[in-house]
Structure formats: C-alpha cells, structure tokens
Write a protein that holds these residues in place. Structure first.
Motif, PDB file in Angstrom:
ATOM      1  N   UNK A 119       0.833  -1.207   0.000  1.00  0.00           N
ATOM      2  CA  UNK A 119       0.000   0.000   0.000  1.00  0.00           C
ATOM      3  C   UNK A 119       0.864   1.252   0.000  1.00  0.00           C
ATOM      4  N   UNK A 120       1.975   1.228   0.752  1.00  0.00           N
ATOM      5  CA  UNK A 120       2.873   2.382   0.783  1.00  0.00           C
ATOM      6  C   UNK A 120       3.522   2.597  -0.576  1.00  0.00           C
ATOM      7  N   UNK A 121       3.876   1.497  -1.245  1.00  0.00           N
ATOM      8  CA  UNK A 121       4.481   1.615  -2.573  1.00  0.00           C
ATOM      9  C   UNK A 121       3.518   2.275  -3.553  1.00  0.00           C
ATOM     10  N   UNK A 122       2.224   1.896  -3.482  1.00  0.00           N
ATOM     11  CA  UNK A 122       1.226   2.535  -4.359  1.00  0.00           C
ATOM     12  C   UNK A 122       1.094   4.010  -4.033  1.00  0.00           C
ATOM     13  N   UNK A 123       1.091   4.353  -2.750  1.00  0.00           N
ATOM     14  CA  UNK A 123       0.931   5.753  -2.350  1.00  0.00           C
ATOM     15  C   UNK A 123       2.098   6.609  -2.808  1.00  0.00           C
ATOM     16  N   UNK A 124       3.301   6.019  -2.834  1.00  0.00           N
ATOM     17  CA  UNK A 124       4.499   6.764  -3.220  1.00  0.00           C
ATOM     18  C   UNK A 124       4.868   6.570  -4.681  1.00  0.00           C
ATOM     19  N   UNK A 125       4.039   5.811  -5.418  1.00  0.00           N
ATOM     20  CA  UNK A 125       4.318   5.513  -6.826  1.00  0.00           C
ATOM     21  C   UNK A 125       5.698   4.888  -6.970  1.00  0.00           C
ATOM     22  N   UNK A 126       5.971   3.938  -6.086  1.00  0.00           N
ATOM     23  CA  UNK A 126       7.251   3.249  -6.084  1.00  0.00           C
ATOM     24  C   UNK A 126       6.989   1.748  -6.182  1.00  0.00           C
ATOM     25  N   UNK A 127       8.046   0.944  -6.079  1.00  0.00           N
ATOM     26  CA  UNK A 127       7.884  -0.504  -6.082  1.00  0.00           C
ATOM     27  C   UNK A 127       8.044  -1.031  -4.665  1.00  0.00           C
ATOM     28  N   UNK A 128       7.400  -2.148  -4.400  1.00  0.00           N
ATOM     29  CA  UNK A 128       7.475  -2.724  -3.061  1.00  0.00           C
ATOM     30  C   UNK A 128       8.906  -3.117  -2.678  1.00  0.00           C
ATOM     31  N   UNK A 129       9.693  -3.764  -3.570  1.00  0.00           N
ATOM     32  CA  UNK A 129      11.073  -4.097  -3.205  1.00  0.00           C
ATOM     33  C   UNK A 129      11.913  -2.864  -2.871  1.00  0.00           C
ATOM     34  N   UNK A 130      11.728  -1.781  -3.662  1.00  0.00           N
ATOM     35  CA  UNK A 130      12.486  -0.553  -3.404  1.00  0.00           C
ATOM     36  C   UNK A 130      12.144   0.013  -2.035  1.00  0.00           C
ATOM     37  N   UNK A 131      10.863   0.051  -1.736  1.00  0.00           N
ATOM     38  CA  UNK A 131      10.430   0.592  -0.450  1.00  0.00           C
ATOM     39  C   UNK A 131      10.938  -0.286   0.696  1.00  0.00           C
ATOM     40  N   UNK A 132      10.883  -1.605   0.495  1.00  0.00           N
ATOM     41  CA  UNK A 132      11.381  -2.515   1.523  1.00  0.00           C
ATOM     42  C   UNK A 132      12.861  -2.299   1.805  1.00  0.00           C
ATOM     43  N   UNK A 133      13.641  -2.071   0.742  1.00  0.00           N
ATOM     44  CA  UNK A 133      15.074  -1.819   0.917  1.00  0.00           C
ATOM     45  C   UNK A 133      15.313  -0.516   1.683  1.00  0.00           C
ATOM     46  N   UNK A 134      14.481   0.502   1.401  1.00  0.00           N
ATOM     47  CA  UNK A 134      14.655   1.784   2.087  1.00  0.00           C
ATOM     48  C   UNK A 134      14.352   1.657   3.576  1.00  0.00           C
ATOM     49  N   UNK A 135      13.299   0.937   3.901  1.00  0.00           N
ATOM     50  CA  UNK A 135      12.946   0.751   5.314  1.00  0.00           C
ATOM     51  C   UNK A 135      14.020  -0.081   6.012  1.00  0.00           C
ATOM     52  N   UNK A 136      14.492  -1.134   5.348  1.00  0.00           N
ATOM     53  CA  UNK A 136      15.541  -1.975   5.933  1.00  0.00           C
ATOM     54  C   UNK A 136      16.818  -1.179   6.146  1.00  0.00           C
ATOM     55  N   UNK A 137      17.174  -0.312   5.185  1.00  0.00           N
ATOM     56  CA  UNK A 137      18.367   0.517   5.313  1.00  0.00           C
ATOM     57  C   UNK A 137      18.249   1.449   6.515  1.00  0.00           C
ATOM     58  N   UNK A 138      17.050   2.003   6.737  1.00  0.00           N
ATOM     59  CA  UNK A 138      16.842   2.879   7.888  1.00  0.00           C
ATOM     60  C   UNK A 138      16.990   2.093   9.186  1.00  0.00           C
ATOM     61  N   UNK A 139      16.430   0.880   9.216  1.00  0.00           N
ATOM     62  CA  UNK A 139      16.556   0.035  10.401  1.00  0.00           C
ATOM     63  C   UNK A 139      18.026  -0.297  10.673  1.00  0.00           C
ATOM     64  N   UNK A 140      18.787  -0.618   9.616  1.00  0.00           N
ATOM     65  CA  UNK A 140      20.208  -0.934   9.780  1.00  0.00           C
ATOM     66  C   UNK A 140      20.986   0.270  10.292  1.00  0.00           C
ATOM     67  N   UNK A 141      20.668   1.444   9.738  1.00  0.00           N
ATOM     68  CA  UNK A 141      21.386   2.650  10.145  1.00  0.00           C
ATOM     69  C   UNK A 141      21.118   3.001  11.599  1.00  0.00           C
ATOM     70  N   UNK A 142      19.878   2.802  12.014  1.00  0.00           N
ATOM     71  CA  UNK A 142      19.503   3.129  13.394  1.00  0.00           C
ATOM     72  C   UNK A 142      19.803   1.996  14.362  1.00  0.00           C
TER      73      UNK A 142
END
Length: 287
Positions: free
Chosen positions: A15-38
């Motif tokens: 649902x977030x990918x649709x809202x941001x006009x992005x792909x689910x894998x891309x969004x998943x990588x961004x969230x995972x990267x934020x989790x790794x950084x924090x």
C-alpha cells in the motif's frame, strides 16, 4: 524516513508503494536501510499487516515532523517561483472534470501555453498540504488554517434516471413513490442512504442493489436503466437520455476553489487559480 512514515500510515509495504508511486522491493530496501542505520527494528508483521514496534512508535513523531518540514520547504520554494512555465495539478471530481473542465483547460492552454496541466479526476479529495495537488475544487469549505478557499457558487444536484426506467416504475411523483425505486450507491457503508433518509426519505439497503465508486460508471449505469443517480443539474439536464426522477426535489451545495496558502504566492499557481475561478463562476451564472 518518508518510506518509513508512509509504510506506518498505510500498514503495508504494498500500500505504501502505491501511495508513493514506487515498487514494493524498493520501499522494503529503504525501510531496511533505515533500520540498519539506526540499529533498530521499526516494524513487526502481524498477519498481512505491519505494526510499529515500541522503537518505531518513538520514531514516528520525529519522522512526521521531518516530512512536514520538508513539505513546507518545498512549498516555500514553489511560492517564490514567478515563472509562468511549469506544471499545475488540479484536483476535481471525475464527472465534473469530464463534462465541464475540457473547454476550460483548452482555453487556459491557449492563453498560457507554457503551463502544463495535470488533472486528478477523483471523488477522493487530494491532500493539498502534501502537494498531491496544487488547486482543488471542493463541495465543502476546508477548515485547515493553511488552506485558502474561495467560494465559487452554489450548485444544484437532482435525481436522474433513464426514461425507460422511470416509465417502468411509474414516473414517481412523491418521496414515497421514490422509496420503491432502485438507487445506485457509492459503497456499502450506508452513508449515502443515511444522508437521503435525513432529508425525509425512508430508504432501506434493498433500495441500493448496485454500487459503484466511479461517478462516470454510475452515470452510465443510470443511462442503461439500472436505477437512479444523483448528478449536477447542469450535467443531468443536458443529457437527452436522462430525466429528472423527482422534478421538484433538489440538493443545493456550495462549491469552493482551494489552494495552499503558500502556493498562492506563486505567480503560476495564482494565475491558474484566478483563471479557474472566473471560468467556474461564469458557468454557474449561465446555469
């Protein structure tokens, strides 16, 4: 951070990918990267939904503040632009957009060829504060303090149906007669039925056997004899295949042109806003 915020608001990566006009894998990588950084798990999965962890709950308010600040910065930058070139996004209900807007946009394009127009034709209101649209046409005056609204006029809506359908149900003359008819609903929430019953009808769920979120589809269904639909008088009376279902019954509602307060300082946005106001006002006067 925006990927995290929208995922939290939408409840799933898809649902977030649709809202941001992005792909689910891309969004998943961004969230995972934020989790790794924090070094912090932000979500846990419950069934098909993602829910915030305690750490995610602590972060969400900071993420929202950051995104709001970025939006304000973007709005300020747009407001400082004095160019009459660029894109203006207009949000308007789909049936109004299809029946009323095309000649207005043609006139605008002839007058200002440097301005590109994007139209969001939807029955859901775009969020002007988040730049989902620059200008909106609304049936209700917005209450948000950072939006500027200018009343265009009062418009009248009526019930319409095909001649064949009205003949089949005996051309209703009263509200009681109309309670034996079929209506085309928007969804299964019962909001439309409650609205009509508050006006004096006595309708039950059986009066709404067909539902369609799209106004265009509702209109075509009604033209085919499926049932009764609500439409603006300026549109309904101009359609030869349709008749008023109850000639003396009408709904009057105010129409507002809305823009973000900071966008009104943009010469490009202000020009389109003022142009649309004049054109819509002229249509209302002629009706």
């Amino acid at each position: 951070m925006r990927a995290f915020l929208v995922t939290a608001e939408e409840g799933s990566l898809s649902a977030a990918a649709r809202a941001l006009n992005s792909s689910q894998p891309t969004l998943g990588r961004q969230v995972s990267a934020l989790e790794d950084e924090l070094g912090l798990a932000l979500f846990e999965r419950i069934g098909t939904k993602l829910t915030l962890t305690p750490g995610g709950l602590e972060l969400i308010q900071h993420a929202r503040a950051m995104c709001d600040a970025a939006t304000r910065a973007s709005l300020t930058a747009s407001g400082q632009s004095q160019s009459l070139e660029g894109t203006v996004c207009i949000s308007v209900g789909e049936i109004f957009a299809g029946h009323v807007l095309p000649p207005i946009i043609e006139k605008l394009r002839m007058q200002e060829p440097g301005i590109e127009i994007e139209i969001v034709a939807s029955n859901s209101s775009s969020d002007l504060r988040r730049r989902e649209a620059d200008i909106g046409f609304r049936a209700l005056k917005p209450t948000q303090p950072d939006l500027i609204a200018k009343k265009v006029c009062d418009l009248t809506s009526r019930f319409y149906a095909s001649s064949g359908y009205l003949e089949k149900i005996g051309y209703p003359q009263t509200m009681e007669d109309l309670c034996r008819a079929d209506f085309i609903d928007f969804d299964d929430t019962g909001v439309y039925r409650k609205y009509l019953n508050d006006l004096g009808f006595n309708l039950t769920p059986r009066n709404f056997p067909v539902r369609a979120e799209s106004h265009f589809l509702q209109w075509e269904l009604a033209k085919s004899g499926v049932g009764i639909v609500t439409a603006l008088e300026m549109i309904g009376d101009a359609e030869p295949a349709m008749e008023r279902a109850l000639s003396d019954f009408m709904l009057v509602h105010s129409m507002w042109l809305v823009a973000h307060r900071e966008l009104k300082t943009s010469r490009r946005i202000k020009m389109v806003f003022d142009f649309l106001y004049r054109e819509f006002k002229a249509i209302c006067v002629s009706c």
